[in-house]
Design an enzyme around this catalytic site. Sequence first.
Site, PDB file in Angstrom:
ATOM      1  N   ASP A 255       0.820  -1.226   0.000  1.00 20.04           N
ATOM      2  CA  ASP A 255       0.000   0.000   0.000  1.00 20.04           C
ATOM      3  C   ASP A 255       0.849   1.269   0.000  1.00 20.04           C
ATOM      4  OD1 ASP A 255       0.687  -0.807   2.656  1.00 20.04           O
ATOM      5  OD2 ASP A 255      -0.889   0.453   3.512  1.00 20.04           O
TER       6      ASP A 255
ATOM      7  N   HIS B  73       8.361  -1.051  12.598  1.00 17.97           N
ATOM      8  CA  HIS B  73       7.187  -1.628  11.948  1.00 17.97           C
ATOM      9  C   HIS B  73       7.441  -3.127  11.757  1.00 17.97           C
ATOM     10  CE1 HIS B  73       3.495  -1.375   9.769  1.00 17.97           C
ATOM     11  NE2 HIS B  73       3.993  -1.466   8.551  1.00 17.97           N
TER      12      HIS B  73
HETATM   13 ZN   LIG Z   1       3.097  -1.045   6.518  1.00 17.99          ZN
END
Ligand SMILES: [Zn+2]
Length: 305
Positions: free
Chosen positions: A66, A140
Amino acid sequence: MKFSVTVLGSSSALPTASRNLTAHLLNAYERFFLIDCGEGTLRQLRRFKINISKINNLFISHLHGDHYFGIFGLLTTFSLLGRSKDFHIFAHEELHELINCQLKQEELSYNIVFHKLNKTENEIIYEDKKITVRSFPLKHRIASNGFLFKEKLGDRNIKKELIPYYNLSVKDIVSIKKGNDFIDNEGNIISNEHLTKKPHKQRSYAFCSDTVFYPPIIDIIKDVDLLYHESTFAEDMKERAKKTLHSTAKDAAEIAKRANAKGLLIGHFSTRYRNLDILQKEAAEVFPNVSLAVDGNTYEIKAWS
Ligand SMILES: [Zn+2]
């Protein structure tokens, strides 16, 4: 002098009817820096009437689809439009391989210059006469980097009324702007401080997405004028935010507060929130100067005064 950011996409994971996937366009003096390039970014650039030939640099935060699946259409479109200037991509090294593989069959009309991001250290990755860009690690599920765009300190500004008073030539003005004193025809030294005013304040913009609440970034983005920080969830999904290494709106606000940011822009919203009021409300309780990212909106970056 223009310094603003246009949001091209504010949704996380999936696009919705009104929100596309992540991409921001920083306009620094009519030179455009693209940050992330989710699927559909090219269409958003067209929709918001942005001259894509002015984009020379692309920064990709991390390699979740994304945030970068829009890149291939953009690269081939440049070629269809006859681009000849180099195009610079700053991203994790794995993307280089993906681009080479994807574009093997294409003959591009320009060169791609690939710059590998450091996954563990913060460092300056771009510099020109006007701005610097620093990349720094976020936290992340995979390696993810934030970016800090900062204006350089400009030359001192000459006091206009003194130009005729001292009969200054263009050469004198250039020298004074560089910080030199002026010596008049009679040999008097006129100090630079008397002749000039301080340059304008340096403006800065930080982009932090995707990341879990991660305080080590605070020192790097200290005093930033506009902080964009992902806010995928509201407090109702706090546990999910931790599990997926994303942030809540309150987390973003806490980072903005501790970093002494002037303004906060939140985005990367989960599609579960049709109405974003709850995210804005929860962030504003911690950091009042918060705006919601809206596709197509431009946010002026103003210096701390
Ligand atoms: Zn991500």
